[in-house]
Design an enzyme around this catalytic site. Structure first.
Site, PDB file in Angstrom:
ATOM      1  N   ASN A 133      -2.783 -24.359 -66.377  1.00 32.82           N
ATOM      2  CA  ASN A 133      -1.340 -24.587 -66.247  1.00 32.82           C
ATOM      3  C   ASN A 133      -1.117 -25.462 -65.024  1.00 32.82           C
ATOM      4  OD1 ASN A 133       1.392 -24.452 -65.922  1.00 32.82           O
ATOM      5  ND2 ASN A 133       1.485 -22.251 -65.504  1.00 32.82           N
ATOM      6  N   HIS A 148       6.706 -18.034 -69.176  1.00 34.82           N
ATOM      7  CA  HIS A 148       5.968 -17.972 -67.910  1.00 34.82           C
ATOM      8  C   HIS A 148       6.860 -17.342 -66.843  1.00 34.82           C
ATOM      9  CE1 HIS A 148       4.060 -19.185 -64.169  1.00 34.82           C
ATOM     10  NE2 HIS A 148       2.952 -19.212 -64.868  1.00 34.82           N
ATOM     11  N   GLU A 178       0.108 -11.923 -67.009  1.00 37.59           N
ATOM     12  CA  GLU A 178       0.107 -12.497 -65.665  1.00 37.59           C
ATOM     13  C   GLU A 178       1.008 -11.668 -64.752  1.00 37.59           C
ATOM     14  OE1 GLU A 178      -1.008 -16.946 -65.689  1.00 37.59           O
ATOM     15  OE2 GLU A 178       1.117 -16.800 -66.117  1.00 37.59           O
ATOM     16  N   GLY A 195      -0.338 -17.268 -57.749  1.00 42.20           N
ATOM     17  CA  GLY A 195      -0.281 -18.162 -56.595  1.00 42.20           C
ATOM     18  C   GLY A 195      -0.348 -17.452 -55.253  1.00 42.20           C
ATOM     19  N   SER A 227      -4.049 -15.944 -59.812  1.00 44.95           N
ATOM     20  CA  SER A 227      -5.058 -16.162 -58.780  1.00 44.95           C
ATOM     21  C   SER A 227      -6.494 -16.058 -59.292  1.00 44.95           C
ATOM     22  CB  SER A 227      -4.833 -15.219 -57.588  1.00 44.95           C
ATOM     23  OG  SER A 227      -3.607 -15.534 -56.942  1.00 44.95           O
ATOM     24  N   GLY A 241      -3.496 -21.577 -62.657  1.00 46.58           N
ATOM     25  CA  GLY A 241      -2.670 -22.606 -62.062  1.00 46.58           C
ATOM     26  C   GLY A 241      -3.437 -23.373 -60.992  1.00 46.58           C
ATOM     27  N   GLY A 242      -3.348 -22.887 -59.753  1.00 44.52           N
ATOM     28  CA  GLY A 242      -3.881 -23.606 -58.590  1.00 44.52           C
ATOM     29  C   GLY A 242      -5.319 -24.087 -58.749  1.00 44.52           C
TER      30      GLY A 242
HETATM   31  P1  PGA Z   1      -2.275 -19.262 -60.256  1.00 45.15           P
HETATM   32  O1  PGA Z   1      -1.175 -19.436 -61.418  1.00 45.15           O
HETATM   33  O2  PGA Z   1      -3.626 -19.384 -60.929  1.00 45.15           O
HETATM   34  O3  PGA Z   1      -2.007 -20.407 -59.305  1.00 45.15           O
HETATM   35  O4  PGA Z   1      -2.080 -17.916 -59.656  1.00 45.15           O
HETATM   36  C1  PGA Z   1      -1.354 -18.856 -62.678  1.00 45.15           C
HETATM   37  C2  PGA Z   1      -0.174 -19.153 -63.566  1.00 45.15           C
HETATM   38  O5  PGA Z   1       0.963 -19.166 -63.069  1.00 45.15           O
HETATM   39  O6  PGA Z   1      -0.323 -19.377 -64.781  1.00 45.15           O
END
Ligand code: PGA
Length: 246
Positions: free
Chosen positions: A6, A93, A165, A171, A204, A225-226
């Protein structure tokens, strides 16, 4: 396993092309593994073209609006994202729910619109920290799941992908333990009543925790995400989960 990236509000069309060129040689197709990328709407077409040669890669939108067309300034319909090359889309999301104020019913309408438009929904669910601390994790997650899937046929239900999630893990560097995630995945699986739906974990996920999360049979993939924004780093996460990384 499904490895879903993402990209949120990052990566321009040209950055998406550069990403694909660097990433693809590092992650060769493998039976049982699907890669999915969710670029911003403006980078969808570039990403779809850049990954087109790879049958193991899906490209999807981060969000859609449920109306098919018309005077909805700033919104993007299922037909528009399909036209740009998306075959799937994230829906519900936590940033849509909690930053942009989307309700359970908005999420349901989007799931309906995605099925009607021939796009596969990746439905995201997850509890906030206060809800977890109040012992409401399962209740919240199952409420979101139930609301979003209300009215789907069993054939549609079996084409869904669900991502659990926890909001407090997104994040933040705090991830649910594999055991905590597995417990929620089991509750989701029971509520769905089918083994056909992959259930991903997100929040995360990184190269240090992906193998432990992925080794749980309840966890069918990850939504990241990150750690998915850099092609070498994301290739490392994917390869480590499969035990082929360094
Ligand atoms: P993250 O985000 O891996 O940065 O924690 C995950 C997401 O929001 O799908």
């Amino acid at each position: 396993m499904i490895f879903a990236a993402n990209w949120k509000m990052n990566l321009t069309p040209s950055e998406a092309r550069v990403f694909a060129r660097a990433f693809l040689p590092l992650v060769v197709p493998r039976a049982g593994r699907t890669l999915a990328f969710f670029p911003s709407a403006v980078a969808l077409e570039a990403a779809a073209a850049a990954f087109a040669a790879r049958g193991d890669v899906l490209v999807g939108a981060q969000d859609v609006y449920w109306e098919p067309k018309g005077a909805f300034t700033g919104a993007t319909s299922v037909a528009l994202v399909r036209g740009a090359g998306a075959t799937c889309a994230l829906v519900g999301h936590s940033e849509r729910r909690h930053v942009f104020g989307e309700s359970d019913d908005d999420t349901r309408r989007k799931v309906r619109a995605l099925f009607d438009g021939g796009c596969a929904p990746f439905l995201c669910v997850g509890e906030k920290l206060a809800e977890r601390e109040a012992g409401l994790t399962t209740a919240v997650v199952l409420r979101q799941l139930d609301a979003a899937t209300n009215g789907l046929s069993s054939a549609e239900l079996s084409r869904l992908v669900v991502a659990y999630e926890p909001v407090w893990a997104i994040g933040t560097g705090l991830n649910a333990t594999p055991e905590d995630a597995a417990e929620v995945h089991l509750a989701i699986r029971d509520a769905l009543g089918t083994d056909a739906v992959p259930i991903l974990y997100g929040g995360s996920v990184n190269k240090g925790n992906v193998a432990a999360l992925g080794s749980r049979p309840e966890i069918d993939g990850v939504l990241v995400g990150g750690a998915s924004l850099d092609p070498l780093g994301w290739a490392d996460v994917v390869n480590r989960a499969d035990g082929s990384g360094s």
